[in-house]
Design a protein around this motif. Structure first.
Motif, PDB file in Angstrom:
ATOM      1  N   GLU A 125       1.181   4.402  -3.093  1.00 55.53           N
ATOM      2  CA  GLU A 125       1.363   5.561  -3.009  1.00 55.53           C
ATOM      3  C   GLU A 125       2.466   6.085  -3.071  1.00 55.53           C
ATOM      4  O   GLU A 125       3.052   7.277  -4.126  1.00 55.53           O
ATOM      5  CB  GLU A 125       1.254   5.807  -1.091  1.00 55.53           C
ATOM      6  CG  GLU A 125       1.487   7.620  -1.047  1.00 55.53           C
ATOM      7  CD  GLU A 125       0.046   7.865  -1.494  1.00 55.53           C
ATOM      8  OE1 GLU A 125       0.709   9.179  -1.552  1.00 55.53           O
ATOM      9  OE2 GLU A 125      -0.915   7.758  -1.910  1.00 55.53           O
ATOM     10  N   GLU A 145       0.512  -1.145  -0.138  1.00 55.30           N
ATOM     11  CA  GLU A 145      -0.070  -0.182  -0.320  1.00 55.30           C
ATOM     12  C   GLU A 145       0.305   1.608  -0.099  1.00 55.30           C
ATOM     13  O   GLU A 145       0.415   2.197  -0.400  1.00 55.30           O
ATOM     14  CB  GLU A 145      -0.758  -0.344   1.775  1.00 55.30           C
ATOM     15  CG  GLU A 145      -2.175  -1.348   1.529  1.00 55.30           C
ATOM     16  CD  GLU A 145      -1.091  -2.596   1.529  1.00 55.30           C
ATOM     17  OE1 GLU A 145      -2.219  -3.553   1.690  1.00 55.30           O
ATOM     18  OE2 GLU A 145      -0.677  -2.703   2.235  1.00 55.30           O
ATOM     19  N   TYR A 196      -4.185  -2.674  -4.809  1.00 59.17           N
ATOM     20  CA  TYR A 196      -3.226  -1.059  -3.656  1.00 59.17           C
ATOM     21  C   TYR A 196      -3.531  -0.686  -2.928  1.00 59.17           C
ATOM     22  O   TYR A 196      -3.300   0.163  -1.944  1.00 59.17           O
ATOM     23  CB  TYR A 196      -1.731  -1.903  -3.116  1.00 59.17           C
ATOM     24  CG  TYR A 196      -1.613  -3.905  -3.216  1.00 59.17           C
ATOM     25  CD1 TYR A 196      -2.076  -3.975  -2.497  1.00 59.17           C
ATOM     26  CD2 TYR A 196      -1.111  -3.884  -4.589  1.00 59.17           C
ATOM     27  CE1 TYR A 196      -1.452  -5.835  -1.701  1.00 59.17           C
ATOM     28  CE2 TYR A 196      -1.114  -5.859  -4.461  1.00 59.17           C
ATOM     29  CZ  TYR A 196      -1.150  -5.865  -3.348  1.00 59.17           C
ATOM     30  OH  TYR A 196      -0.567  -8.215  -2.840  1.00 59.17           O
TER      31      TYR A 196
END
Length: 265
Positions: A11, A7, A260
């Protein structure tokens, strides 16, 4: 050696894509030029290793040095950007027009760097033309690779174009995965080890990478390969760029983003 969770990796990918899309043209050209030249270095090293050892996988083992230099220095490689920037557009971190600007200028920079290194390499390897390339195994191998990447596809016609496209798609699935794997660690050695795996895989399997080919095909032409500029772009350049784009954008960028990223919810 801290491990970063998927995750967080997504980002970081989104932030990197947005940052790359916002770079000015001058930086895209300079960083693209350097990336193209460094892949040329890595390709000549890989060809030399495979020639000296007689073991093709020796080339795959050393080729990732170029990719490592590119990523650690924050340079611009179009094939990696094919995965990072589209998801940043989808996540509204940047715009489609900035995506097109990045891809266009980075490809031009990659091409300029690759061709410039190819020309300088040929000057050195042939001692300004004083040495016949036929007498040097590494140069003969370079010529053979260049002809295989163009003329072998040309013999197959449309089937060859499809084969080049699919090979490029499979290639950039791994290349962009290499870029993503660099986000899995905060330590330099961890980044290098993670990147090495998918890059070694694509090169060892002989898949088509547009920027590598921007070095090896012009070098082959200068060394005497029976290839025209039209052969290069018709049978390799255009279908390989298209395949690299599709493979990197869909198989790495969007599949990970859908798994994700924010879209996973």
């Amino acid at each position: 050696m801290a491990y970063i969770k998927p995750e967080e990796i997504i980002e970081n990918m989104l932030q990197a894509g947005a940052k790359k899309a916002g770079l000015p043209v001058k930086q895209l050209l300079i960083r693209g030029f350097l990336a193209g030249a460094f892949l040329g270095y890595a390709t000549t090293l890989a060809i030399l290793a495979a020639t000296q050892t007689g073991w093709g996988m020796a080339g795959a083992l050393v080729f990732p040095v170029g990719f490592v230099m590119i990523v650690l220095l924050g340079l611009e490689l179009a094939t990696g950007n094919f995965a990072l920037i589209p998801i940043a557009v989808a996540d509204r971190r940047t715009t489609f027009s900035l995506l097109l600007k990045n891809w266009t200028w980075v490809l031009i920079g990659n091409l300029a760097g690759s061709v410039a290194y190819a020309y300088l390499y040929c000057i050195v390897a042939t001692k300004m033309g004083a040495i016949d390339p036929a007498t040097l195994p590494a140069l003969q191998r370079t010529i053979g690779i260049a002809e295989t990447k163009t003329l072998e596809y040309a013999k197959l016609g449309f089937d060859g174009t499809i084969a080049a496209f699919v090979s490029a798609m499979l290639c950039n699935w791994m290349v962009t995965l290499g870029a993503v794997m660099s986000f899995t660690s905060t330590a330099t050695i961890g980044k290098i080890a993670a990147m090495w795996l998918p890059i070694m895989t694509f090169f060892g399997l002989g898949y088509e990478h547009a920027i590598v080919n921007m070095f090896v095909i012009p070098a082959g032409i200068w060394l005497g390969a029976d290839i025209t500029i039209a052969d290069w772009w018709l049978w390799n350049g255009l279908p390989v760029i298209a395949g690299n784009l599709f493979g990197g954008m869909i198989f790495t960028g969007f599949l990970l983003y859908w798994s994700y990223g924010k879209a996973a919810g």
